[in-house]
Design an enzyme around this catalytic site. Structure first.
Site, PDB file in Angstrom:
ATOM      1  N   LYS A  49       0.831  -1.205   0.000  1.00 44.97           N
ATOM      2  CA  LYS A  49       0.000   0.000   0.000  1.00 44.97           C
ATOM      3  C   LYS A  49       0.868   1.258   0.000  1.00 44.97           C
ATOM      4  O   LYS A  49       0.601   2.208  -0.747  1.00 44.97           O
ATOM      5  CB  LYS A  49      -0.937  -0.025   1.212  1.00 44.97           C
ATOM      6  CG  LYS A  49      -2.012  -1.093   1.093  1.00 44.97           C
ATOM      7  CD  LYS A  49      -2.730  -1.364   2.397  1.00 44.97           C
ATOM      8  CE  LYS A  49      -3.698  -2.534   2.233  1.00 44.97           C
ATOM      9  NZ  LYS A  49      -4.371  -2.916   3.483  1.00 44.97           N
ATOM     10  N   GLN A  92      -4.937  -1.321   9.488  1.00 43.72           N
ATOM     11  CA  GLN A  92      -4.659  -2.629   8.893  1.00 43.72           C
ATOM     12  C   GLN A  92      -5.240  -3.739   9.765  1.00 43.72           C
ATOM     13  O   GLN A  92      -4.992  -3.802  10.969  1.00 43.72           O
ATOM     14  CB  GLN A  92      -3.149  -2.823   8.735  1.00 43.72           C
ATOM     15  CG  GLN A  92      -2.744  -4.133   8.081  1.00 43.72           C
ATOM     16  CD  GLN A  92      -3.210  -4.251   6.635  1.00 43.72           C
ATOM     17  OE1 GLN A  92      -3.149  -3.283   5.879  1.00 43.72           O
ATOM     18  NE2 GLN A  92      -3.679  -5.418   6.255  1.00 43.72           N
ATOM     19  N   ASP A 115     -11.279   2.349   3.702  1.00 52.31           N
ATOM     20  CA  ASP A 115     -11.657   0.939   3.561  1.00 52.31           C
ATOM     21  C   ASP A 115     -13.162   0.753   3.415  1.00 52.31           C
ATOM     22  O   ASP A 115     -13.626  -0.341   3.091  1.00 52.31           O
ATOM     23  CB  ASP A 115     -11.158   0.130   4.764  1.00 52.31           C
ATOM     24  CG  ASP A 115      -9.804  -0.501   4.517  1.00 52.31           C
ATOM     25  OD1 ASP A 115      -9.448  -0.720   3.349  1.00 52.31           O
ATOM     26  OD2 ASP A 115      -9.087  -0.784   5.499  1.00 52.31           O
TER      27      ASP A 115
END
Length: 281
Positions: A49, A92, A115
């Site tokens: 990422k 994460q 997200d």
């Protein structure tokens, strides 16, 4: 005819378009990536990422905490929520077992939730309001569209009911007029359900779950699952045998994975637009 759905190819096309749009902005976008603990798979994903941020011109701030109290972590997230120079916040997953994952995720401002996993964004998705869409589900839809897979009226089976993939994907496919079946660990006779499907999307992380006998001729097969066994990566689908019957099929790795990461970058840009009132949410 090439049956392989190439996620690397599609993501590279999106990447070039994103680079152009991001370079034309007056401001630099900034994404905060938060990691708790030292999960080996998470380390790999975070690096991917951050590297992609660098490639397309997004500034990244990486906050890794080996050991942090949940409430302190939430206070850190709130600081980023209140910082106007931060456009996206990513926590994460998975978090350590001692953490309340839902509480931590919901501490992220829905306008910075790259997200798309806060209850507000998921609620907006399910209520047909504009929202930030979870990255993997969004990436799968982009793959299906790029390869001109006809969705309306098709029977789709999703295997795996997570908030990350299965549940948002169910809604996205339903919105495209598919007939969608959600299969999971309690589903009886998985084979019968899959055998009738025009499209199968599996996201369980169980190596070799989907075999040739479960797939009818001409099915589109999307493999989202990832299992790491002795430093080798496997999907949910027995690729070599299922490929014979599929009209289109993804590989693991190289299929859905690249799409998930590029959609994260796209969501970061969307968050920026929302914060600048360039997009309604």
């Amino acid at each position: 005819m090439n049956k392989i759905i190439d996620g690397k190819l599609v993501s590279s096309i999106i990447k070039e378009n994103l680079k152009k749009e991001i370079s034309s902005l007056d401001e630099k976008l900034t994404l905060v990536v938060i990691q708790v603990g030292n999960n080996e798979a998470s380390n790999i994903y975070v690096n991917k990422k951050i590297n992609l941020c660098n490639e397309i011109g997004i500034n990244s701030i990486y906050k890794k905490y080996d050991d942090i109290d949940e409430e302190i972590l939430i206070k850190e997230i709130e600081k980023f929520n209140n910082d106007s120079s931060i456009n996206g916040i990513l926590v994460q997953l998975p978090l350590p077992d001692s953490f309340n994952t839902k509480k931590v995720i919901n501490s992220i401002s829905y306008k910075k939730d790259v997200d798309g996993l806060t209850s507000i964004n998921l609620g907006k998705l399910y209520n047909n309001e504009e929202s930030i869409i979870p990255c993997t589900a969004k990436g799968i839809m982009k793959l299906l569209d790029y390869y001109n897979v006809l969705l309306e009226g098709k029977k789709v089976s999703i295997v795996g009911r997570s908030n990350l993939v299965g549940i948002p994907l169910f809604k996205l496919l339903l919105d495209r007029n598919c007939t969608v079946t959600m299969c999971h660990s309690k589903t009886k006779d998985l084979k019968s359900s899959l055998k009738e499907s025009d499209i199968i999307i599996s996201a369980t992380g169980k190596k070799g779950l989907i075999t040739r006998v479960m797939v009818k001729e001409g099915t589109v097969v999307i493999d989202v699952g990832i299992s790491r066994i002795e430093n080798k990566i496997y999907g949910d689908v027995c690729f070599d045998e299922v490929e014979e019957r599929a009209s289109l099929i993804t590989k693991v790795p190289g299929g859905v994975g690249p799409m998930t990461v590029i959609c994260l970058m796209e969501n970061t840009l969307d968050c920026y637009k929302i914060q600048k009132n360039m997009k309604n949410l």
